[in-house]
Design a protein around this motif. Structure first.
Motif, PDB file in Angstrom:
ATOM      1  N   LEU A   1       0.836  -1.258  -0.210  1.00 62.87           N
ATOM      2  CA  LEU A   1       0.000   0.035   0.045  1.00 62.87           C
ATOM      3  C   LEU A   1       0.841   1.520   0.031  1.00 62.87           C
ATOM      4  CD1 LEU A   1      -3.062  -0.121   2.327  1.00 62.87           C
ATOM      5  CD2 LEU A   1      -2.947   0.565  -0.087  1.00 62.87           C
ATOM      6  N   TRP A   2       2.118   1.101   0.666  1.00 63.01           N
ATOM      7  CA  TRP A   2       2.754   2.403   1.042  1.00 63.01           C
ATOM      8  C   TRP A   2       3.247   2.919  -0.292  1.00 63.01           C
ATOM      9  CZ3 TRP A   2       7.842   1.975  -0.449  1.00 63.01           C
ATOM     10  CH2 TRP A   2       8.374   0.628  -0.420  1.00 63.01           C
ATOM     11  N   LEU A   3       3.729   2.153  -1.251  1.00 61.88           N
ATOM     12  CA  LEU A   3       4.464   2.340  -2.381  1.00 61.88           C
ATOM     13  C   LEU A   3       3.609   3.173  -3.350  1.00 61.88           C
ATOM     14  CD1 LEU A   3       7.245   1.888  -3.664  1.00 61.88           C
ATOM     15  CD2 LEU A   3       6.513  -0.160  -4.673  1.00 61.88           C
ATOM     16  N   PRO A   4       2.483   2.813  -4.070  1.00 66.89           N
ATOM     17  CA  PRO A   4       1.739   4.050  -4.733  1.00 66.89           C
ATOM     18  C   PRO A   4       1.516   5.009  -4.296  1.00 66.89           C
ATOM     19  CG  PRO A   4       0.262   1.824  -4.643  1.00 66.89           C
ATOM     20  CD  PRO A   4       1.652   1.802  -3.582  1.00 66.89           C
ATOM     21  N   TRP A   5       1.324   5.172  -2.729  1.00 63.58           N
ATOM     22  CA  TRP A   5       1.142   6.489  -2.101  1.00 63.58           C
ATOM     23  C   TRP A   5       2.353   7.321  -2.271  1.00 63.58           C
ATOM     24  CZ3 TRP A   5       2.900   9.037   1.898  1.00 63.58           C
ATOM     25  CH2 TRP A   5       2.305  10.205   2.451  1.00 63.58           C
ATOM     26  N   LEU A   6       3.430   6.749  -1.870  1.00 59.63           N
ATOM     27  CA  LEU A   6       4.780   7.610  -1.827  1.00 59.63           C
ATOM     28  C   LEU A   6       4.873   7.773  -3.057  1.00 59.63           C
ATOM     29  CD1 LEU A   6       6.915   8.344   0.312  1.00 59.63           C
ATOM     30  CD2 LEU A   6       8.025   6.169  -0.428  1.00 59.63           C
TER      31      LEU A   6
ATOM     32  N   GLY B   1       5.933  12.245  -6.957  1.00 61.88           N
ATOM     33  CA  GLY B   1       5.833  12.731  -8.339  1.00 61.88           C
ATOM     34  C   GLY B   1       5.230  13.832  -8.116  1.00 61.88           C
ATOM     35  N   VAL B   2       3.966  14.189  -7.341  1.00 62.59           N
ATOM     36  CA  VAL B   2       3.400  15.735  -7.306  1.00 62.59           C
ATOM     37  C   VAL B   2       4.472  16.526  -7.037  1.00 62.59           C
ATOM     38  CG1 VAL B   2       1.592  16.947  -6.140  1.00 62.59           C
ATOM     39  CG2 VAL B   2       0.924  14.587  -7.034  1.00 62.59           C
ATOM     40  N   PHE B   3       5.243  16.396  -5.807  1.00 64.12           N
ATOM     41  CA  PHE B   3       6.312  17.164  -5.321  1.00 64.12           C
ATOM     42  C   PHE B   3       7.251  17.591  -6.712  1.00 64.12           C
ATOM     43  CE2 PHE B   3      10.006  18.050  -2.508  1.00 64.12           C
ATOM     44  CZ  PHE B   3       9.659  19.336  -2.079  1.00 64.12           C
ATOM     45  N   LEU B   4       7.702  16.425  -7.211  1.00 62.00           N
ATOM     46  CA  LEU B   4       8.689  16.629  -8.166  1.00 62.00           C
ATOM     47  C   LEU B   4       7.925  17.696  -9.439  1.00 62.00           C
ATOM     48  CD1 LEU B   4      11.315  15.985  -9.346  1.00 62.00           C
ATOM     49  CD2 LEU B   4      10.537  13.885 -10.275  1.00 62.00           C
ATOM     50  N   TYR B   5       6.810  17.322  -9.819  1.00 61.58           N
ATOM     51  CA  TYR B   5       6.089  18.285 -10.899  1.00 61.58           C
ATOM     52  C   TYR B   5       5.931  19.623 -10.294  1.00 61.58           C
ATOM     53  CZ  TYR B   5       5.163  14.253 -13.951  1.00 61.58           C
ATOM     54  OH  TYR B   5       5.271  13.442 -15.050  1.00 61.58           O
ATOM     55  N   VAL B   6       5.849  19.925  -9.104  1.00 60.72           N
ATOM     56  CA  VAL B   6       5.570  21.268  -8.703  1.00 60.72           C
ATOM     57  C   VAL B   6       6.893  21.942  -8.894  1.00 60.72           C
ATOM     58  CG1 VAL B   6       5.467  22.835  -6.521  1.00 60.72           C
ATOM     59  CG2 VAL B   6       3.691  20.782  -7.287  1.00 60.72           C
TER      60      VAL B   6
ATOM     61  N   ALA C   1      16.119  11.209  -8.484  1.00 64.60           N
ATOM     62  CA  ALA C   1      16.769   9.998  -8.229  1.00 64.60           C
ATOM     63  C   ALA C   1      15.970   8.977  -7.320  1.00 64.60           C
ATOM     64  CB  ALA C   1      18.414  10.286  -7.538  1.00 64.60           C
ATOM     65  N   LEU C   2      15.129   9.786  -6.352  1.00 63.69           N
ATOM     66  CA  LEU C   2      14.435   9.046  -5.384  1.00 63.69           C
ATOM     67  C   LEU C   2      13.230   8.379  -6.477  1.00 63.69           C
ATOM     68  CD1 LEU C   2      13.375   8.264  -2.716  1.00 63.69           C
ATOM     69  CD2 LEU C   2      12.279  10.551  -2.421  1.00 63.69           C
ATOM     70  N   ASN C   3      12.651   9.367  -7.230  1.00 63.77           N
ATOM     71  CA  ASN C   3      11.717   8.815  -8.222  1.00 63.77           C
ATOM     72  C   ASN C   3      11.881   7.501  -8.954  1.00 63.77           C
ATOM     73  OD1 ASN C   3       9.078   9.356  -9.560  1.00 63.77           O
ATOM     74  ND2 ASN C   3      10.204   9.929 -11.060  1.00 63.77           N
ATOM     75  N   LEU C   4      13.227   7.686  -9.442  1.00 61.26           N
ATOM     76  CA  LEU C   4      13.794   6.473 -10.162  1.00 61.26           C
ATOM     77  C   LEU C   4      13.699   5.112  -9.394  1.00 61.26           C
ATOM     78  CD1 LEU C   4      14.940   5.623 -12.950  1.00 61.26           C
ATOM     79  CD2 LEU C   4      17.289   6.236 -12.031  1.00 61.26           C
TER      80      LEU C   4
END
Ligand code: HEM
Length: 183
Positions: A74-79, A84-89, A146-149
């Motif tokens: 569960l935690w993975l899609p949430w994180l 992702g949202v933070f990165l796009y902002v 890098a975290l996103n990858l």
């Protein structure tokens, strides 16, 4: 992994931001004003181009078909979503903050030869804070990419393990069915 335009454009955007970042650092070290200015121009062009590829990314991701996903913890899609949202902002703010910084420094930003209108009037104090934000924003984007990858790879490994387990579970049943049909 299937080819997806959204993914390709996203990593192109990150590549452009990384290129812009490197050019900014190189430009700071150059003593010749003419070369420094040319490097800063390229820095701005790549940065503004990243804003266009980011818009293309969002459009492509809207149309990309996502394959049915296998169950993940569960935690993975949430994180992944939050990162992702933070990165796009940050990706939207970075070129805009650069454009604003140029305006506060009293210079006109350019995009492949076109001079862009200033976003604000010159201000020493705002230029100082803008410079700090702009520099930190670049570092933050690279770290979060890098975290996103890393999270994408983790999700990929989880799905791979889940699909292997699912195949192993269904294989004996399929065998039984073939014996029954054959008898
Ligand atoms: C989107 C990717 C971008 C990244 C990663 C980035 C990164 C940086 C970095 C690391 C610096 C040095 C600041 C410091 O050392 O604290 C810098 C300076 C600067 N950037 Fe950007 N930038 C980007 C885009 C832009 C854009 C699109 C513009 C303008 C349209 C711009 C305008 C400037 C200006 C005016 C400076 C200050 C140069 C100086 O006063 O020497 N940047 N940038």
């Amino acid at each position: 992994m299937r080819w997806q335009w959204g993914r390709t454009l996203f990593w192109t955007t990150i590549g452009l931001v990384a290129g812009s970042f490197v050019l900014a650092l190189v430009g700071e070290e150059i003593s010749s004003t003419r070369v420094r200015e040319q490097i800063l121009n390229w820095h701005e062009w790549l940065g503004l181009l990243s804003l266009l590829t980011l818009i293309a990314t969002l459009i492509a991701q809207w149309f990309d078909k996502h394959p049915a996903s296998l169950p993940l913890p569960l935690w993975l899609p949430w994180l992944r979503g939050a990162v992702g949202v933070f990165l796009y902002v940050l990706l939207v703010l970075q070129p805009l903050s650069g454009w604003l910084l140029a305006s506060h420094e009293g210079t006109l930003a350019s995009f492949f030869g076109w001079m862009l209108p200033p976003l604000a009037s010159p201000s020493g104090t705002l230029a100082h804070y803008g410079y700090v934000y702009h520099g930190l924003g670049g570092v933050l984007i690279l770290l979060i990419s890098a975290l996103n990858l890393r999270l994408n790879l983790t999700a990929y490994v989880f799905s791979l393990v889940a699909s292997v387990r699912r195949r192993r579970r269904t294989a004996p049943e399929a065998k039984k069915r073939t014996y029954r049909d054959g008898a």
